[in-house]
Design a protein around this motif. Structure first.
Motif, PDB file in Angstrom:
ATOM      1  N   HIS A  26       0.831  -1.210   0.000  1.00 37.34           N
ATOM      2  CA  HIS A  26       0.000   0.000   0.000  1.00 37.34           C
ATOM      3  C   HIS A  26       0.862   1.255   0.000  1.00 37.34           C
ATOM      4  O   HIS A  26       0.600   2.214  -0.742  1.00 37.34           O
ATOM      5  CB  HIS A  26      -0.924  -0.018   1.220  1.00 37.34           C
ATOM      6  CG  HIS A  26      -1.721   1.245   1.392  1.00 37.34           C
ATOM      7  ND1 HIS A  26      -2.772   1.588   0.564  1.00 37.34           N
ATOM      8  CD2 HIS A  26      -1.587   2.276   2.275  1.00 37.34           C
ATOM      9  CE1 HIS A  26      -3.270   2.760   0.937  1.00 37.34           C
ATOM     10  NE2 HIS A  26      -2.564   3.194   1.970  1.00 37.34           N
ATOM     11  N   GLU A  27       1.921   1.266   0.822  1.00 36.94           N
ATOM     12  CA  GLU A  27       2.781   2.442   0.908  1.00 36.94           C
ATOM     13  C   GLU A  27       3.515   2.697  -0.405  1.00 36.94           C
ATOM     14  O   GLU A  27       3.630   3.852  -0.849  1.00 36.94           O
ATOM     15  CB  GLU A  27       3.784   2.261   2.051  1.00 36.94           C
ATOM     16  CG  GLU A  27       3.141   2.288   3.433  1.00 36.94           C
ATOM     17  CD  GLU A  27       4.150   2.008   4.532  1.00 36.94           C
ATOM     18  OE1 GLU A  27       5.255   1.499   4.216  1.00 36.94           O
ATOM     19  OE2 GLU A  27       3.846   2.294   5.701  1.00 36.94           O
ATOM     20  N   LEU A  29       2.697   1.725  -3.534  1.00 37.75           N
ATOM     21  CA  LEU A  29       1.815   2.119  -4.626  1.00 37.75           C
ATOM     22  C   LEU A  29       1.167   3.483  -4.387  1.00 37.75           C
ATOM     23  O   LEU A  29       0.677   4.104  -5.334  1.00 37.75           O
ATOM     24  CB  LEU A  29       0.743   1.046  -4.841  1.00 37.75           C
ATOM     25  CG  LEU A  29       1.287  -0.304  -5.333  1.00 37.75           C
ATOM     26  CD1 LEU A  29       0.160  -1.325  -5.452  1.00 37.75           C
ATOM     27  CD2 LEU A  29       2.016  -0.163  -6.665  1.00 37.75           C
ATOM     28  N   SER A  30       1.176   3.935  -3.142  1.00 31.72           N
ATOM     29  CA  SER A  30       0.651   5.269  -2.826  1.00 31.72           C
ATOM     30  C   SER A  30       1.725   6.335  -2.909  1.00 31.72           C
ATOM     31  O   SER A  30       1.419   7.536  -2.907  1.00 31.72           O
ATOM     32  CB  SER A  30       0.054   5.276  -1.414  1.00 31.72           C
ATOM     33  OG  SER A  30      -0.998   4.346  -1.279  1.00 31.72           O
ATOM     34  N   ALA A  31       3.010   5.926  -2.988  1.00 29.80           N
ATOM     35  CA  ALA A  31       4.118   6.877  -2.881  1.00 29.80           C
ATOM     36  C   ALA A  31       4.186   7.839  -4.056  1.00 29.80           C
ATOM     37  O   ALA A  31       4.550   9.004  -3.888  1.00 29.80           O
ATOM     38  CB  ALA A  31       5.439   6.122  -2.743  1.00 29.80           C
ATOM     39  N   ARG A  32       3.853   7.358  -5.247  1.00 29.31           N
ATOM     40  CA  ARG A  32       3.884   8.226  -6.433  1.00 29.31           C
ATOM     41  C   ARG A  32       3.023   7.608  -7.515  1.00 29.31           C
ATOM     42  O   ARG A  32       2.761   6.401  -7.519  1.00 29.31           O
ATOM     43  CB  ARG A  32       5.317   8.404  -6.946  1.00 29.31           C
ATOM     44  CG  ARG A  32       5.978   7.131  -7.444  1.00 29.31           C
ATOM     45  CD  ARG A  32       7.245   7.423  -8.224  1.00 29.31           C
ATOM     46  NE  ARG A  32       7.971   6.226  -8.635  1.00 29.31           N
ATOM     47  CZ  ARG A  32       7.638   5.467  -9.683  1.00 29.31           C
ATOM     48  NH1 ARG A  32       6.574   5.767 -10.415  1.00 29.31           N
ATOM     49  NH2 ARG A  32       8.369   4.397  -9.996  1.00 29.31           N
ATOM     50  N   PRO A  33       2.547   8.405  -8.467  1.00 29.47           N
ATOM     51  CA  PRO A  33       1.770   7.845  -9.578  1.00 29.47           C
ATOM     52  C   PRO A  33       2.642   6.958 -10.468  1.00 29.47           C
ATOM     53  O   PRO A  33       3.864   7.122 -10.534  1.00 29.47           O
ATOM     54  CB  PRO A  33       1.288   9.078 -10.354  1.00 29.47           C
ATOM     55  CG  PRO A  33       1.488  10.235  -9.423  1.00 29.47           C
ATOM     56  CD  PRO A  33       2.643   9.868  -8.538  1.00 29.47           C
ATOM     57  N   HIS A 270      -4.076  -1.249  -7.443  1.00 22.92           N
ATOM     58  CA  HIS A 270      -4.231  -0.525  -6.191  1.00 22.92           C
ATOM     59  C   HIS A 270      -5.257   0.596  -6.334  1.00 22.92           C
ATOM     60  O   HIS A 270      -5.522   1.068  -7.438  1.00 22.92           O
ATOM     61  CB  HIS A 270      -2.859   0.050  -5.798  1.00 22.92           C
ATOM     62  CG  HIS A 270      -2.823   0.706  -4.465  1.00 22.92           C
ATOM     63  ND1 HIS A 270      -2.717   2.069  -4.304  1.00 22.92           N
ATOM     64  CD2 HIS A 270      -2.872   0.175  -3.208  1.00 22.92           C
ATOM     65  CE1 HIS A 270      -2.684   2.355  -3.014  1.00 22.92           C
ATOM     66  NE2 HIS A 270      -2.783   1.243  -2.327  1.00 22.92           N
ATOM     67  N   THR A 271      -5.809   1.036  -5.208  1.00 24.61           N
ATOM     68  CA  THR A 271      -6.801   2.116  -5.238  1.00 24.61           C
ATOM     69  C   THR A 271      -6.242   3.396  -5.838  1.00 24.61           C
ATOM     70  O   THR A 271      -7.001   4.214  -6.375  1.00 24.61           O
ATOM     71  CB  THR A 271      -7.320   2.417  -3.821  1.00 24.61           C
ATOM     72  OG1 THR A 271      -6.196   2.649  -2.950  1.00 24.61           O
ATOM     73  CG2 THR A 271      -8.138   1.259  -3.275  1.00 24.61           C
ATOM     74  N   SER A 272      -4.910   3.572  -5.777  1.00 27.34           N
ATOM     75  CA  SER A 272      -4.308   4.780  -6.332  1.00 27.34           C
ATOM     76  C   SER A 272      -4.378   4.819  -7.851  1.00 27.34           C
ATOM     77  O   SER A 272      -4.317   5.894  -8.451  1.00 27.34           O
ATOM     78  CB  SER A 272      -2.838   4.893  -5.886  1.00 27.34           C
ATOM     79  OG  SER A 272      -2.085   3.796  -6.378  1.00 27.34           O
ATOM     80  N   GLU A 273      -4.514   3.652  -8.486  1.00 25.54           N
ATOM     81  CA  GLU A 273      -4.566   3.610  -9.953  1.00 25.54           C
ATOM     82  C   GLU A 273      -5.178   2.287 -10.390  1.00 25.54           C
ATOM     83  O   GLU A 273      -4.499   1.386 -10.860  1.00 25.54           O
ATOM     84  CB  GLU A 273      -3.166   3.790 -10.547  1.00 25.54           C
ATOM     85  CG  GLU A 273      -3.202   4.103 -12.033  1.00 25.54           C
ATOM     86  CD  GLU A 273      -1.992   4.902 -12.484  1.00 25.54           C
ATOM     87  OE1 GLU A 273      -1.912   5.171 -13.698  1.00 25.54           O
ATOM     88  OE2 GLU A 273      -1.155   5.245 -11.650  1.00 25.54           O
ATOM     89  N   ARG A 274      -6.498   2.173 -10.235  1.00 21.69           N
ATOM     90  CA  ARG A 274      -7.192   0.950 -10.597  1.00 21.69           C
ATOM     91  C   ARG A 274      -7.108   0.703 -12.098  1.00 21.69           C
ATOM     92  O   ARG A 274      -7.053   1.651 -12.902  1.00 21.69           O
ATOM     93  CB  ARG A 274      -8.674   1.034 -10.206  1.00 21.69           C
ATOM     94  CG  ARG A 274      -8.942   1.030  -8.721  1.00 21.69           C
ATOM     95  CD  ARG A 274      -8.882  -0.351  -8.151  1.00 21.69           C
ATOM     96  NE  ARG A 274      -9.478  -0.397  -6.830  1.00 21.69           N
ATOM     97  CZ  ARG A 274      -9.121  -1.231  -5.882  1.00 21.69           C
ATOM     98  NH1 ARG A 274      -8.150  -2.088  -6.101  1.00 21.69           N
ATOM     99  NH2 ARG A 274      -9.701  -1.217  -4.704  1.00 21.69           N
TER     100      ARG A 274
END
Length: 324
Positions: A26-27, A29-33, A270-274
């Motif tokens: 999670h961390e 994939l959330s760190a940057r696009p 991931h939720t950051s970029e489904r």
């Protein structure tokens, strides 16, 4: 799988670290696009970047084609017996793109997965004349037909395949996986549960690549600034710390699990970029399962083994489906 299931971080080679731990995944994939080279469908095409505005137009077009296809009644007499995922792929190709010119529909052929050279040879030949469409052509084909010059037509035809082929490939493979893993199914088992469980054991996106980035070293010292990171849902989906009976096909587990909230469950990223196709996959896959189950089709009892090649799309190579 046997070496690393249950581990959170491990080295795969001199320049690649594998990650399967849910918190670190999670961390990271959330760190940057994701960069344009990390996006699976819309990475540069023949060295030409695909702007997000163009990607959005393509997604809207194929989404329109999917919605139109779902409005047509599913034929209960469709013969979907035979070798899957090929049979399902052809069904979806004709359902979504049946009104398109042959030179576009041929780009959906599964044989083109063997080598990009064959794909581009077909595109190079097909792009010579302008594309003429019938009124019933798909929305994605209409975008392709807007290209004027030869080079623009080559680019547009490449995008046609990049956008439409994954829909047919992914859904037919997912349904083939589900049939292999669990058919025949109990009558009261929902199609959604079957598909969620099939994607757990054989996730369409079994790995997510992130190229080396300083943000990752700050998250975990085991990742050096030069390390690429390979996120592995294939492992997190089987982690015994998360799942009861992780290697068993148990669609009933999804009666009480929200797939969008379940830690470590990333069949569509991931939720950051489904994955852009997630809202197309489920309804079309359920439609196919409805036809298969309604016609009493299941895996041939003569087939007791199957090959699952470790390719970009994780799926059973061939499942023989027949009526019992």
């Amino acid at each position: 799988m046997h070496d690393h299931c249950g581990e959170d971080v491990f080295r795969l080679d001199a320049s690649t670290v594998g990650v399967a731990g849910t918190a670190l995944t999670h961390e990271i994939l959330s760190a940057r696009p994701a960069t344009e080279f990390e996006r699976p469908t819309f990475k540069p095409l023949h060295g030409r970047s695909i702007p997000r505005t163009d990607a959005a137009k393509l997604m809207q077009a194929i989404g329109s084609d999917v919605r139109a296809a779902l409005k047509t009644p599913a034929s209960k007499t469709s013969d979907l017996s035979g070798a899957w995922p090929h049979v399902g792929h052809v069904y979806l190709r004709d359902l979504l793109l049946g009104g398109d010119p042959y030179r576009l529909r041929i780009l959906m052929d599964r044989a083109l997965e063997l080598t990009p050279k064959l794909t581009w040879a077909l595109i190079a030949a097909g792009a010579v004349p302008s594309v003429q469409l019938r009124p019933e052509a798909s929305a994605i084909a209409k975008l392709t037909a807007n290209a004027v010059t030869y080079n623009d037509r080559r680019y547009a035809m490449g995008l046609y395949r990049r956008t439409a082929a994954p829909v047919c490939f992914t859904i037919s493979t997912l349904v083939a996986n589900a049939m292999w893993l669990g058919s025949p199914f109990d009558d009261d088992t929902p199609n959604q549960n079957i598909l969620y469980e099939a994607m757990r054991l054989l996730p369409p996106s079994w790995n997510i690549l992130r190229n080396a980035s300083p943000e990752y070293t700050a998250l975990d010292s085991r990742i050096s600034p030069d390390d690429d990171v390979l996120i592995l849902p294939f492992l997190s989906h089987r982690d015994p710390a998360i799942w009861d009976d992780p290697n068993q096909f148990r669609p009933e587990r999804w009666d009480s699990i929200d797939p969008d909230q379940q830690p470590g469950y990333l069949p569509f990223g991931h939720t950051s970029e489904r994955c852009w196709g997630r809202h197309m996959v489920m309804p079309l896959a359920e439609r196919l399962l409805d036809i298969l189950r309604g016609n009493g089709l299941t895996v041939s009892p003569r087939q007791i083994t199957a090959e699952v090649p470790l390719t970009g799309l994780l799926g059973v190579f061939q499942v023989n489906i027949s009526r019992q």
